[in-house]
Enzyme design. Structure first.
Site, mmCIF file in Angstrom:
data_model
loop_
_atom_site.group_PDB
_atom_site.id
_atom_site.type_symbol
_atom_site.label_atom_id
_atom_site.label_comp_id
_atom_site.label_asym_id
_atom_site.label_seq_id
_atom_site.Cartn_x
_atom_site.Cartn_y
_atom_site.Cartn_z
ATOM 1 N N GLU A 96 9.732 16.772 14.711
ATOM 2 C CA GLU A 96 10.100 16.703 13.296
ATOM 3 C C GLU A 96 9.233 17.663 12.481
ATOM 4 O O GLU A 96 8.010 17.673 12.623
ATOM 5 C CB GLU A 96 9.922 15.277 12.771
ATOM 6 N N LYS A 105 0.842 -1.200 0.000
ATOM 7 C CA LYS A 105 0.000 0.000 0.000
ATOM 8 C C LYS A 105 0.880 1.254 0.000
ATOM 9 O O LYS A 105 1.463 1.632 1.022
ATOM 10 C CB LYS A 105 -0.910 0.050 1.227
#
Ligand code: ADP
Length: 479
Positions: free
Chosen positions: A381, A173
């Site tokens: 992040e 996927k």
């Protein structure tokens, strides 16, 4: 009419229940293509097909696997310019970066073509006289592979190639934002002749297709690269049903610059590590930790280099930085630049949304100076062309700051001191250490992965990939 790119399930190209448009971030009016979106029933069908194909594939001849993986690698390499263009068009990294990534994907498949022939076991003397002990490796079974948008072909390659090499079946996927490279890779894999069900492509939403794979007991292992939040939630569910799980997630990678550094090397490492690929790499250097004696010279030289970088259409010749991948990522980048400033850092360079002839998500590389390691902008992040400079007194403080993070993927140091370089290699709490090199940019045939919140499970890439993609068996024989 635009061609619909379909999923590949149980040996058949299959339309989805919905269609997603793939948009070029350099030119929002450019639709790269239309891609099928699978629903839960189609994800189930792919898992069932992989399960059914596993017994025969797990016993297949290693020569056949080697040949097919090598064929895939050669086909990717032969089309690297065309596929690199597709990748840059859908993801926004520059054309040389896109072509480079495609070449790497080809090399990865060829590497694992060879690895299929090199899987060896061990024979060990038993403590009981006359008994033989054999240690062998077998495939795990059905592997669910879930990938992010920032390396649309290399990350799928470094998961799919070892999975197939060691005799596993795959349900793949890709990320919703970049189905083009994933579809092209799937098409090449399909043409290489793997038996029906061995490889399945199921494009679609993480919340539908991804969740189906995580929940399904017929999926023995999940290899995931993506965000921390998704990775942690996925692992909790998959481990609860005793699936094998491998996660690669974020980074907040430090680049330490010491007083004795060669200044041009330090600037090259910072520009490349923090800003190339628009900073959208989990190995990007987002914390530049600089000692006092070189700090001002480093910032001045870095600012000069940043001013020369050309931000523009990923496919245009001479572009140094392509656009940010989409509007929500752009918003996140801008939010963090604001957070950093409110926390007391100075926006010394860039951070501006740029207008270009074609509408896209353009952002000038942003440098926050006067940052501390406690700021959110230094701890979380960002995943964009944004770096913070943290000033420190000397090496010991630099090392402590470098290690003071929830992450531990990559860490770099720029120094001419063998003593400090050697100490840093040993004392850094990261999975990958770079001395006088950018924190991003790794070889394809050696282990990749991190510590702490960055990674979970065995390393990816190189021969170390077998730790995740095989299971060990110990057999005792009394002849
Ligand atoms: P990024 O946006 O940085 O790629 P994500 O973690 O959102 O990070 O996505 C990484 C991959 O995980 C994508 O393929 C995405 O579709 C998939 N994903 C997102 N949510 C889920 C979920 N709930 N379950 C499984 N996979 C998911």
């Amino acid at each position: 009419m635009t061609e619909l790119h379909r999923n590949f399930i149980a040996g058949e190209w299959t339309a989805g229940t919905d269609v997603a448009k793939n948009i070029n971030p350099s030119d929002l009016s450019d639709v790269v293509g239309e891609y099928a979106r699978a629903d839960r029933a189609q994800a189930d069908a792919a898992i069932a097909a992989a399960r059914a194909a596993f017994p025969a594939w797990s016993m297949s001849a290693v020569q056949d696997r080697a040949n097919m993986l090598d064929t895939v690698g050669n086909a990717i390499l032969a089309r690297k310019d065309e596929l690199g263009r597709l990748l840059s068009r859908e993801e926004g990294k520059t054309l040389p970066e896109g072509i480079g990534e495609v070449a790497r994907a080809g090399q990865i498949f060829k590497f694992f073509g060879g690895e299929a022939l090199r899987l060896a076991g061990e024979k060990i003397a038993s403590v009981r006289p006359g008994v033989d002990v054999e240690i062998t490796r077998e495939p795990i079974g059905v592997v669910g592979i879930i990938t992010p948008w920032n390396f649309p072909i290399a990350i799928p390659a470094w998961k799919i190639a070892p999975a197939l090499c060691y005799g596993n079946c795959v349900v793949f996927k890709p990320a919703e934002l970049v189905p083009g490279s994933a579809w092209a890779l799937a098409d090449i894999i399909v043409k290489a002749g793997f038996p029906a069900g061995v490889f399945n492509l199921v494009m679609g939403k993480g919340s539908v297709v991804g969740e189906a794979m995580i929940a399904d007991r017929r999926v023995d292992a999940i290899s995931f690269t993506g965000s921390v939040a998704t990775g942690r939630a996925l692992a909790a569910k998959a481990v609860a049903r005793m699936a094998k799980v491998q996660l690669e997630m974020g980074g907040k990678n430090p680049l330490v610059v010491l007083d004795d550094a060669d200044l041009p090397t330090a600037v090259n490492c910072a520009v490349n590590g923090a800003f190339f690929s628009t900073g959208q790499r989990c190995t990007a250097s987002s914390r530049l930790i600089v000692t006092a004696g070189i700090h001002d010279r480093f910032i001045a030289a870095l600012g000069e280099r940043l001013a020369k970088l050309k931000v523009g259409d990923a496919l245009a010749t001479g572009t140094d930085l392509g656009p940010v991948v989409d509007d929500s990522q752009l918003k996140q980048d801008l939010d963090y630049i604001g957070i950093g400033q409110r926390e007391g850092a100075t926006l010394a360079f860039g951070g501006q949304v740029l207008e270009r002839p074609k509408k896209g998500h353009y952002l000038s590389p942003a440098l926050l100076t006067g940052a501390t390691n406690a700021m959110r902008s230094s701890r979380e992040e960002i995943f964009g062309p944004v770096a913070s400079v943290i000033r420190v007194k000397e090496y010991d403080e630099a090392l402590a700051v470098a290690n003071d993070t929830d992450f531990g993927l990559s860490a770099g140091i720029v120094t001419t001191s063998l003593k400090h370089a050697s100490h840093f290699k040993r004392a850094s709490q990261a999975g990958m250490i770079m001395v006088n090199l950018p924190t991003a940019g790794v070889d394809y045939h050696v282990p990749f992965g991190g510590r702490k919140g960055s990674s979970y499970g065995p390393r990816e890439q190189g021969s170390y990939a077998r730790e995740f993609f095989t299971v060990v068996k110990t057999a005792y024989t009394l002849p």
